[in-house]
Write a protein that holds these residues in place. Structure first.
Motif, short mmCIF file in Angstrom:
data_model
loop_
_atom_site.label_atom_id
_atom_site.label_comp_id
_atom_site.label_asym_id
_atom_site.label_seq_id
_atom_site.Cartn_x
_atom_site.Cartn_y
_atom_site.Cartn_z
N GLY A 96 0.98 -1.20 0.05
CA GLY A 96 -0.09 0.02 0.16
C GLY A 96 0.52 1.62 -0.48
N GLU A 97 1.77 1.42 -0.49
CA GLU A 97 2.91 2.29 0.08
C GLU A 97 2.94 3.31 -1.47
N VAL A 98 2.82 3.01 -2.47
CA VAL A 98 2.49 3.69 -3.44
C VAL A 98 1.37 2.57 -4.53
N GLU A 99 0.74 3.81 -5.91
CA GLU A 99 -0.64 3.82 -5.97
C GLU A 99 -0.58 2.88 -7.81
N ASP A 100 0.48 2.48 -8.09
CA ASP A 100 0.74 1.98 -9.13
C ASP A 100 2.35 1.60 -9.26
N ILE A 101 2.86 1.44 -10.21
CA ILE A 101 3.52 1.35 -10.77
C ILE A 101 4.07 0.60 -12.12
N GLY A 102 5.63 1.26 -12.75
CA GLY A 102 5.66 1.01 -14.20
C GLY A 102 6.88 0.31 -14.42
N LEU A 103 7.05 0.78 -15.58
CA LEU A 103 8.62 0.09 -16.64
C LEU A 103 8.70 1.20 -17.09
#
Length: 86
Positions: free
Chosen positions: A58-65
């Motif tokens: 829950g630290e971040v909303e979304d991830i990416g590369l």
């Protein structure tokens, strides 16, 4: 698996340039510049797994590369700190 397949598997957004990720509101994290295709996939996997942990906790909303020809960079979208209107 290719870096793009790895990102898709973990529901991570895929960007072709760091600037595109920044414009979308993502913060860049670690980056790797592997020497060959196999190491690029391995680097992408390691970066995405660290980001998946942050998303799951829950630290971040979304991830990416960010997948460039000779570099892979992780990125995440910070949680919005919106306060509901009274």
């Amino acid at each position: 698996m290719t870096p793009k397949e790895i990102a898709t598997h973990y529901d991570a957004k895929v960007f072709d340039a760091p600037e595109a990720a920044k414009v979308a509101g993502f913060v860049l994290t670690e980056s790797a510049a592997p020497r060959n295709v196999w190491n690029k996939a391995s680097a992408a996997s390691a970066i995405v797994l660290k980001l998946v942990e942050k998303k799951f906790s829950g630290e971040v909303e979304d991830i990416g590369l960010v997948i460039e020809p000779f570099r892979v960079t992780g990125c995440y979208k910070p949680k919005s700190s919106e306060v509901p209107a009274p």
